[in-house]
Design an enzyme around this catalytic site. Structure first.
Site: not given
Ligand code: NAD
Ligand code: DAU
Length: 331
Positions: A11, A57, A78, A120-122, A147, A151, A176, A190, A202, A204, A246
């Protein structure tokens, strides 16, 4: 400039690759294992001469050393990224998030390549709903899920490799993200794809949990700013003042899609569910002059809904499997 982007088929990684190829002259090499979360289609629009795609990888030391040695900078996205998956099966999170980061750091140590670590902020745990404090660079680490623990561990490895081995590294911790190309396992896509597929969204638990939303393009511009101007050894928090519960986000999605705002199901809560995240990005804004472009969450969300509506082919094949995973968990 040659930039190695790990996880560039995911993403945020794919949004960052689009950002680089749209706005800079950089040539990008993507290293991605194409797990369930990676999608080569997310990079299909990028011209061949701007992008080299390597299927592999990040824990493959030989491959990583070769690619890092040919790059001017590495941006490490990744990861296994989904909390719910980490509760069902934590092992891949340890392998990719910890061993994968260790492998990249060893390559950075040997080659001297500039390294930026995406986090991540998590890692900071969660806040009470009424806490006036937000996370900043001095907040203590206190991760809750497998997770976020992996991180947090990967961030600490980066700090140690910077201090002990002189790796030219920076770290960013972002809130996020939302926007195009996000896997439909995540909250916002979703619910959008549920409505498009005729399923009820849905929520949570009570849905009072707060996330601090930022558009993925703003995350990209922040990372590019840090890569160019960040001080080596520093951590920068990235956020766009986008706190929303949410329940509010889900009601807004439903309203924007022409449905009743309460047309959703309450489902089982996530075990250990973090209550609230909130980022104070003052350091990034004042030291490096960064600011988000997407300040209107409703407009950004409406554009994201349109993107999923227009790109059904991108997500349709994964919908049944994703929903089967959730329904087995009562979610
Ligand atoms: P994502 O799950 O959409 O994408 C992860 C990518 O990494 C995929 O393309 C997957 O194929 C690749 N990958 C997984 N394992 C691998 C491996 N062993 N070797 C090579 N490639 C591999 O994740 P995302 O939501 O795009 O998150 C990207 C980064 O940003 C992560 O480090 C995540 O912790 C961080 N982050 C995400 C969010 C968020 O809201 N999604 C917020 C803050 C930080
Ligand atoms: O804060 C940064 C993080 O944000 C990243 O590090 C993670 O990679 C990213 O997945 C995201 O984590 P969250 O757990 O916050 O995101 P998620 O989209 O899974 O859920 C967002 C909120 O929505 C969380 O409070 C759970 C809730 N939720 C999630 C799903 C999938 C629902 O209520 N219903 C759902 O179906």
């Amino acid at each position: 400039m040659e930039i190695l982007v790990t996880g560039g088929a995911g993403f945020i990684g794919s949004n960052f690759v689009h950002y680089l190829t749209d706005r800079t002259d950089a040539h990008v090499t993507v290293l991605d294992a194409l797990t369930y979360a990676g999608n080569r289609e997310s990079l299909a629009a990028i011209p061949d001469h701007r992008l080299t795609f390597v299927h592999g990888d990040v824990a493959d030391a030989g491959l990583v050393a070769e690619l890092a040695g040919a790059a001017d900078a590495v941006v490490h996205f990744a990861a296994e990224s989904h909390n719910d998956n980490s509760l069902a099966n934590p092992r891949p999170f340890v392998d990719t998030n910890l061993i994968g980061t260790f492998t990249l750091l060893e390559a950075a140590r040997r080659t001297g390549v500039r390294y930026h670590h995406i986090s991540t902020d998590e890692v900071y745990g969660d806040l009470e709903l009424n806490d006036p404090q937000r996370f900043d660079e001095s907040t203590a680490y206190n991760p809750s899920s497998p997770y976020s623990a992996t991180k947090a561990g990967s961030d600490l490895l980066v700090r140690a490799w910077i201090r002990s081995f002189g790796v030219a590294g920076t770290i960013s911790n972002c809130s996020n993200n939302y926007g195009p190309y996000q896997h439909i396992e995540k909250f916002i896509p979703r619910q959008i794809t549920n409505v498009l597929a005729g399923l009820r969204p849905k929520l949570y638990g009570s849905g009072a949990n707060v996330r601090d939303w930022i558009h993925a393009e703003d995350h990209s511009s922040a990372v590019w700013t840090i890569l160019q101007h960040g001080r080596i050894g520093e951590t920068y928090l990235i956020g766009a003042d986008g706190e929303r519960s949410n329940r509010d986000v889900l009601s807004l999605i439903l309203t924007l899609m022409g449905e009743a705002p309460d047309a959703f199901d309450h489902v089982a809560d996530r075990p250990g569910h973090d209550l609230r995240y909130a980022i104070d990005s003052t350091k990034l804004r004042t030291e490096l002059g960064w600011a988000p472009r997407y300040r209107d969450f409703e407009a950004g969300l409406a554009a994201t809904i349109d993107w999923y509506r227009q790109h059904e082919r991108w997500w349709r094949d994964t919908k049944a499997k994703t929903e089967a995973f959730y329904s087995a968990r009562g979610q």
